[in-house]
Write a protein that holds these residues in place. Structure first.
Motif, PDB file in Angstrom:
ATOM      1  N   GLY A  26       0.865  -1.224  -0.030  1.00 47.44           N
ATOM      2  CA  GLY A  26       0.032   0.090   0.024  1.00 47.44           C
ATOM      3  C   GLY A  26       0.824   1.340   0.012  1.00 47.44           C
ATOM      4  N   GLY A  27       1.994   1.295   0.275  1.00 46.57           N
ATOM      5  CA  GLY A  27       2.919   2.411   0.470  1.00 46.57           C
ATOM      6  C   GLY A  27       3.192   2.947  -1.123  1.00 46.57           C
ATOM      7  N   TYR A  28       3.656   3.937  -1.258  1.00 46.94           N
ATOM      8  CA  TYR A  28       4.129   4.217  -2.826  1.00 46.94           C
ATOM      9  C   TYR A  28       5.365   5.191  -2.796  1.00 46.94           C
ATOM     10  CZ  TYR A  28       2.662   9.265  -1.897  1.00 46.94           C
ATOM     11  OH  TYR A  28       2.541  10.489  -1.507  1.00 46.94           O
ATOM     12  N   ARG A  29       6.074   5.083  -3.874  1.00 54.46           N
ATOM     13  CA  ARG A  29       7.327   5.718  -3.996  1.00 54.46           C
ATOM     14  C   ARG A  29       7.552   6.613  -5.376  1.00 54.46           C
ATOM     15  NH1 ARG A  29       7.436   3.420   0.134  1.00 54.46           N
ATOM     16  NH2 ARG A  29       9.184   1.951   1.052  1.00 54.46           N
ATOM     17  N   VAL A  30       8.223   7.523  -5.471  1.00 51.08           N
ATOM     18  CA  VAL A  30       8.110   8.641  -6.633  1.00 51.08           C
ATOM     19  C   VAL A  30       9.496   8.708  -6.993  1.00 51.08           C
ATOM     20  CG1 VAL A  30       7.522  10.610  -7.583  1.00 51.08           C
ATOM     21  CG2 VAL A  30       5.978   9.720  -6.212  1.00 51.08           C
ATOM     22  N   ASP A  31      10.156   8.771  -8.383  1.00 49.86           N
ATOM     23  CA  ASP A  31      11.134   9.105  -8.716  1.00 49.86           C
ATOM     24  C   ASP A  31      10.884  10.001  -9.865  1.00 49.86           C
ATOM     25  OD1 ASP A  31      13.649   9.786  -9.936  1.00 49.86           O
ATOM     26  OD2 ASP A  31      14.425   7.587 -10.047  1.00 49.86           O
ATOM     27  N   ASP A  32      11.359  11.437  -9.840  1.00 48.91           N
ATOM     28  CA  ASP A  32      11.011  12.562 -10.683  1.00 48.91           C
ATOM     29  C   ASP A  32      11.708  12.530 -12.084  1.00 48.91           C
ATOM     30  OD1 ASP A  32       8.746  13.736  -9.267  1.00 48.91           O
ATOM     31  OD2 ASP A  32      10.388  14.648  -7.841  1.00 48.91           O
ATOM     32  N   ALA A  33      12.587  11.564 -12.142  1.00 52.54           N
ATOM     33  CA  ALA A  33      13.451  11.430 -13.362  1.00 52.54           C
ATOM     34  C   ALA A  33      13.865   9.997 -13.629  1.00 52.54           C
ATOM     35  CB  ALA A  33      14.497  12.503 -13.425  1.00 52.54           C
ATOM     36  N   ALA A  34      12.946   9.075 -13.348  1.00 53.73           N
ATOM     37  CA  ALA A  34      13.199   7.788 -13.527  1.00 53.73           C
ATOM     38  C   ALA A  34      13.526   7.229 -14.985  1.00 53.73           C
ATOM     39  CB  ALA A  34      11.978   6.708 -13.039  1.00 53.73           C
ATOM     40  N   ILE A  35      12.819   7.775 -15.958  1.00 52.87           N
ATOM     41  CA  ILE A  35      13.245   7.401 -17.759  1.00 52.87           C
ATOM     42  C   ILE A  35      13.688   8.693 -18.227  1.00 52.87           C
ATOM     43  CG2 ILE A  35      12.165   6.423 -19.386  1.00 52.87           C
ATOM     44  CD1 ILE A  35      10.188   4.959 -17.723  1.00 52.87           C
ATOM     45  N   PRO A  36      14.838   8.562 -18.578  1.00 57.67           N
ATOM     46  CA  PRO A  36      15.472   9.886 -19.313  1.00 57.67           C
ATOM     47  C   PRO A  36      14.496  10.459 -20.547  1.00 57.67           C
ATOM     48  CG  PRO A  36      16.774   8.102 -19.839  1.00 57.67           C
ATOM     49  CD  PRO A  36      15.912   7.528 -18.722  1.00 57.67           C
ATOM     50  N   GLU A  37      14.897  11.497 -20.863  1.00 55.66           N
ATOM     51  CA  GLU A  37      14.174  12.222 -22.133  1.00 55.66           C
ATOM     52  C   GLU A  37      14.685  11.362 -23.176  1.00 55.66           C
ATOM     53  OE1 GLU A  37      13.923  16.550 -24.134  1.00 55.66           O
ATOM     54  OE2 GLU A  37      15.074  16.374 -22.597  1.00 55.66           O
ATOM     55  N   GLU A  38      15.689  10.943 -23.394  1.00 59.14           N
ATOM     56  CA  GLU A  38      16.254  10.139 -24.539  1.00 59.14           C
ATOM     57  C   GLU A  38      16.317   8.765 -24.172  1.00 59.14           C
ATOM     58  OE1 GLU A  38      17.022  11.739 -27.486  1.00 59.14           O
ATOM     59  OE2 GLU A  38      16.373  13.586 -26.539  1.00 59.14           O
ATOM     60  N   TRP A  39      15.121   8.326 -23.761  1.00 58.93           N
ATOM     61  CA  TRP A  39      15.060   6.980 -23.552  1.00 58.93           C
ATOM     62  C   TRP A  39      14.955   5.982 -24.802  1.00 58.93           C
ATOM     63  CZ3 TRP A  39      11.102   4.297 -25.687  1.00 58.93           C
ATOM     64  CH2 TRP A  39       9.952   4.874 -26.227  1.00 58.93           C
ATOM     65  N   LYS A  40      15.617   4.829 -24.653  1.00 56.65           N
ATOM     66  CA  LYS A  40      15.581   3.673 -25.748  1.00 56.65           C
ATOM     67  C   LYS A  40      14.890   2.539 -25.291  1.00 56.65           C
ATOM     68  CE  LYS A  40      20.221   5.185 -27.529  1.00 56.65           C
ATOM     69  NZ  LYS A  40      20.110   6.558 -27.528  1.00 56.65           N
ATOM     70  N   ALA A  41      14.028   1.966 -26.544  1.00 56.19           N
ATOM     71  CA  ALA A  41      13.493   0.747 -26.169  1.00 56.19           C
ATOM     72  C   ALA A  41      14.636  -0.518 -25.905  1.00 56.19           C
ATOM     73  CB  ALA A  41      12.663   0.383 -27.499  1.00 56.19           C
ATOM     74  N   ASP A  42      14.315  -1.523 -25.046  1.00 60.69           N
ATOM     75  CA  ASP A  42      15.070  -2.474 -24.809  1.00 60.69           C
ATOM     76  C   ASP A  42      16.202  -2.014 -23.952  1.00 60.69           C
ATOM     77  OD1 ASP A  42      15.581  -5.088 -24.558  1.00 60.69           O
ATOM     78  OD2 ASP A  42      16.898  -5.312 -26.403  1.00 60.69           O
ATOM     79  N   SER A  43      16.088  -1.054 -23.062  1.00 65.91           N
ATOM     80  CA  SER A  43      16.631  -0.307 -22.051  1.00 65.91           C
ATOM     81  C   SER A  43      16.371  -0.388 -20.714  1.00 65.91           C
ATOM     82  CB  SER A  43      17.020   0.811 -22.762  1.00 65.91           C
ATOM     83  OG  SER A  43      17.872   1.253 -23.544  1.00 65.91           O
ATOM     84  N   VAL A  44      17.282  -0.747 -19.754  1.00 66.23           N
ATOM     85  CA  VAL A  44      16.864  -0.871 -18.357  1.00 66.23           C
ATOM     86  C   VAL A  44      17.301   0.315 -17.713  1.00 66.23           C
ATOM     87  CG1 VAL A  44      17.259  -2.105 -16.008  1.00 66.23           C
ATOM     88  CG2 VAL A  44      17.013  -3.295 -18.285  1.00 66.23           C
ATOM     89  N   TYR A  45      16.468   1.206 -16.873  1.00 65.47           N
ATOM     90  CA  TYR A  45      16.823   2.323 -16.188  1.00 65.47           C
ATOM     91  C   TYR A  45      16.669   2.054 -14.763  1.00 65.47           C
ATOM     92  CZ  TYR A  45      16.430   4.076 -20.818  1.00 65.47           C
ATOM     93  OH  TYR A  45      16.684   4.451 -22.016  1.00 65.47           O
ATOM     94  N   LYS A  46      17.776   2.332 -13.812  1.00 70.50           N
ATOM     95  CA  LYS A  46      17.780   2.020 -12.483  1.00 70.50           C
ATOM     96  C   LYS A  46      17.335   3.274 -11.753  1.00 70.50           C
ATOM     97  CE  LYS A  46      21.142   2.018  -9.088  1.00 70.50           C
ATOM     98  NZ  LYS A  46      22.501   1.800  -8.594  1.00 70.50           N
ATOM     99  N   THR A  47      16.202   3.584 -10.976  1.00 71.50           N
ATOM    100  CA  THR A  47      15.509   4.385 -10.373  1.00 71.50           C
ATOM    101  C   THR A  47      16.295   4.740  -9.032  1.00 71.50           C
ATOM    102  OG1 THR A  47      14.056   3.270  -9.172  1.00 71.50           O
ATOM    103  CG2 THR A  47      13.340   3.863 -11.392  1.00 71.50           C
ATOM    104  N   LYS A  48      15.914   5.875  -8.549  1.00 71.46           N
ATOM    105  CA  LYS A  48      16.313   6.184  -6.904  1.00 71.46           C
ATOM    106  C   LYS A  48      15.329   5.758  -6.154  1.00 71.46           C
ATOM    107  CE  LYS A  48      18.010  10.547  -8.983  1.00 71.46           C
ATOM    108  NZ  LYS A  48      17.710  12.155  -8.752  1.00 71.46           N
ATOM    109  N   ILE A  49      14.200   4.800  -6.544  1.00 76.73           N
ATOM    110  CA  ILE A  49      13.361   4.171  -5.603  1.00 76.73           C
ATOM    111  C   ILE A  49      14.146   2.895  -5.025  1.00 76.73           C
ATOM    112  CG2 ILE A  49      11.326   3.016  -5.362  1.00 76.73           C
ATOM    113  CD1 ILE A  49      10.282   4.749  -7.940  1.00 76.73           C
ATOM    114  N   GLN A  50      13.943   2.958  -3.627  1.00 79.64           N
ATOM    115  CA  GLN A  50      14.314   1.591  -3.070  1.00 79.64           C
ATOM    116  C   GLN A  50      13.110   0.775  -2.666  1.00 79.64           C
ATOM    117  OE1 GLN A  50      17.860   0.575  -1.898  1.00 79.64           O
ATOM    118  NE2 GLN A  50      17.790   1.928  -3.629  1.00 79.64           N
ATOM    119  N   VAL A  51      13.171  -0.460  -2.887  1.00 74.29           N
ATOM    120  CA  VAL A  51      12.063  -1.276  -2.352  1.00 74.29           C
ATOM    121  C   VAL A  51      12.346  -2.278  -1.652  1.00 74.29           C
ATOM    122  CG1 VAL A  51      10.578  -0.701  -4.472  1.00 74.29           C
ATOM    123  CG2 VAL A  51      12.221  -2.586  -4.666  1.00 74.29           C
TER     124      VAL A  51
END
Length: 117
Positions: free
Chosen positions: A92-117
């Protein structure tokens, strides 16, 4: 001797507690093949209850469709990055990363966020 043993025990216990509390894994987002300017297909590294995306310049989050680890956001207009990601965890908790996926994203790419789970 007993007091030094007690002090050592307290220190060891505190260190163990800190290690457990700080153990979290990084939340990652895989932008899948087939994603394009009007469609983001995402796979997360942990199961979550909800994923929402906010485009650059917007105040509103858009709800992705999906469940567990697979999520999709489709739009009639090209989506504008960078993208903020807001997720709702299973507890039920939530997390936010304001820049998780960059402007110049690419398909088939993995992006590490600032979110800890």
């Amino acid at each position: 001797m007993a007091s030094s043993f007690s002090s050592l025990l307290v220190v060891v216990t505190l260190v163990a507690l800190l290690a457990v509390v700080s153990c979290g894994s990084d939340f990652t987002v895989h932008v899948e093949k087939g994603s394009c300017p009007t469609k983001l297909s995402l796979v997360t590294n942990v199961e979550v209850s909800e994923v929402e995306i906010r485009e650059k310049g917007s105040n509103d989050f858009l709800e992705c469709k999906g469940s567990g680890t697979k999520w999709t956001l489709e739009s009639k207009e090209p989506l504008k990055g960078p993208f903020a990601v807001r997720l709702t965890l299973k507890n039920g908790g939530y997390r936010v990363d304001d820049a998780a996926i960059p402007e110049e994203w690419k398909a088939d790419s993995v992006y590490k966020t600032k979110i800890q789970v």
